[in-house]
Design an enzyme around this catalytic site. Structure first.
Site, PDB file in Angstrom:
ATOM      1  N   GLY A  13      47.959  -5.820  10.052  1.00 50.66           N
ATOM      2  CA  GLY A  13      47.262  -5.340  11.395  1.00 50.66           C
ATOM      3  C   GLY A  13      47.157  -6.307  12.403  1.00 50.66           C
ATOM      4  O   GLY A  13      47.413  -5.651  13.581  1.00 50.66           O
TER       5      GLY A  13
ATOM      6  N   CYS B 112      37.336 -13.785   7.618  1.00 52.79           N
ATOM      7  CA  CYS B 112      36.278 -12.777   7.581  1.00 52.79           C
ATOM      8  C   CYS B 112      34.947 -13.152   6.616  1.00 52.79           C
ATOM      9  O   CYS B 112      34.555 -12.298   5.851  1.00 52.79           O
ATOM     10  CB  CYS B 112      36.926 -11.446   7.144  1.00 52.79           C
ATOM     11  SG  CYS B 112      37.792 -11.600   5.581  1.00 52.79           S
TER      12      CYS B 112
END
Length: 431
Positions: free
Chosen positions: A258, A373
């Site tokens: 991504g 994350c």
């Protein structure tokens, strides 16, 4: 078997009691349901079952005389799903109980149907006292493992309850317009014309927000590569990398691709997508192909560049480091069931190894963006701080983002900040 709740119970048992990923379990069981409405219910049950497992699994210890986890895992999961239907999905009591009892029969456990009915009826009678007992502890109030609830309270004492509450709220669906093939305005117009409720993201140039998840493969523009699914917190990486035409860029730990694709959409760069797992690397290729982008794909260990590096330095390096994923529990609720406290030190060691190994590959005047994350400081500030102490030439650039807060040597977006996932960023520059 085509009973939706029975299938969901089998899938949830694999996730919660046998360590399967939610994605794998869903892909294994969902295709057995032909009706899209049944699939939607199945997905909601498995997702919310994983999200709230640690709350309602604990309730079963109060409701059952003998545990069922080992002998009847699917029935145990079905009971958890019964409480999920009543408390989370807010289904009518009679319908939820009757359908769950029927699911026990569909599991070929007819003798357990009476027990399922009795337990759910007892929950309804004793609901107030049982909920009070569950709410008394952070781990069962918020359905987080005890070690993680403690770690969040330690690292973010003023935000702990808000963070764990945000983890249990369905996130919006966020898209990233592919500016190589369309404009965000054109994509918005096309989606609205097709009946979708969409809006721009308030501070991300390529971001589009939908209030709820949907099957994106059916949306206009998907097949043509006009957009990708990517949370807004992850989209910030392209802003911080500050890419421009002609630069040489390394995206380390790149799967599923991504961030690499976003960088390629932003500028005409020479990008190397590095991934250690050949299976996961296939997803990078799939995303590049659909979006009409090109990159060099290398299979290799980011911590051992001598095995794959050609000796030419990079102007930009993006390290999306392997981490605990504690910032994305709202999208990946099964992580809270599988992650362990003992994992953190191992992950931090791997993060330090990758950062130290890739720093020499950065050209003078270059910029390295370190991302996780995670919301745990042991994987974020501590790793970056130790690295800077060992590299006098490295400098931490000061920056802010419209969501989140300063984290000393970087920036932390906590889950729910600006309705985004949790993510940590540090930007390191080489003079």
């Amino acid at each position: 078997m085509t009973d939706t709740r029975a299938l969901a119970a089998q899938a949830l048992a694999e996730v919660a009691l046998r360590g399967a990923s939610q994605r794998d379990a869903t892909e294994r069981y969902a295709p057995r349901l032909a009706d899209p409405r049944d699939r939607a219910l199945f997905t909601a049950l498995v997702s919310d079952g994983a999200r709230w497992w640690l709350r309602f699994d604990a309730a079963m210890d109060r409701l059952l005389e003998k545990p069922l986890r080992q002998k009847e895992p699917a029935v145990h999961a079905l009971l958890v799903l019964g409480l999920v239907q009543l408390e989370i999905l807010q289904m009518p009591d009679y319908a939820a109980v009757a359908a769950t009892v029927q699911a026990a029969r569909a599991l070929q456990r007819p003798r357990m149907a009476g027990l399922v009915n009795a337990i759910l009826r007892r929950w309804q009678r004793e609901r107030v006292e049982l909920l009070a007992a569950l709410d008394a502890k952070p781990q069962t109030r918020h359905a987080h493992p005890a070690w993680l609830a403690k770690a969040i309270a330690r690292d973010w004492p003023e935000h702990a309850d808000a963070v764990m509450a945000a983890d249990n709220i369905e996130p919006p669906l966020m898209l990233r317009a592919n500016r190589r093939r369309t404009t965000r305005d054109a994509l918005l117009e096309r989606l609205r014309a097709a009946g979708y409720t969409v809006d721009t993201h308030p501070w991300l140039d390529d971001g589009i927000v939908l209030p709820h998840s949907t099957d994106v493969t059916r949306m206009p523009g998907f097949a043509e590569g006009h957009f990708a699914v990517q949370d807004g917190a992850a989209q910030a990486a392209a802003d911080l990398a500050e890419v421009r035409d002609g630069l040489r860029v390394l995206d380390a730990c790149a799967a599923p691709g991504g961030k690499a694709c976003h960088l390629l959409e932003r500028a005409k760069v020479e990008l190397i997508a590095l991934e250690s797992d050949a299976g996961r690397a296939k997803r990078i290729t799939q995303n590049l192909d659909r979006l009409g982008l090109a990159a060099g794909l290398v299979i290799g260990d980011a911590g051992q560049p001598e095995a794959w590096w050609d000796g030419r330095r990079f102007d930009r390096i993006l390290i999306d480091a392997p981490c605990s994923a504690t910032g994305v529990l709202r999208r990946r609720p099964d992580v809270r069931l599988h992650r362990r406290d003992s994992d953190i030190a191992t992950l931090a060691a791997q993060q330090r190894r990758i950062l130290q190994a890739l720093w020499p590959l950065l050209a003078p005047g270059g910029r390295l963006v370190y991302v996780t994350c995670s919301l745990l400081k042991a994987e974020n500030e501590a790793v970056v701080g130790e690295f800077l102490a060992s590299q006098p030439a490295a400098r931490a650039a000061a920056f802010t983002l419209p969501s989140g807060q300063s984290a000393g040597l970087g920036w932390q977006i906590l889950p729910g900040d600006g309705d985004l996932d949790g993510m940590y960023y540090a930007v390191l520059e080489r003079p």
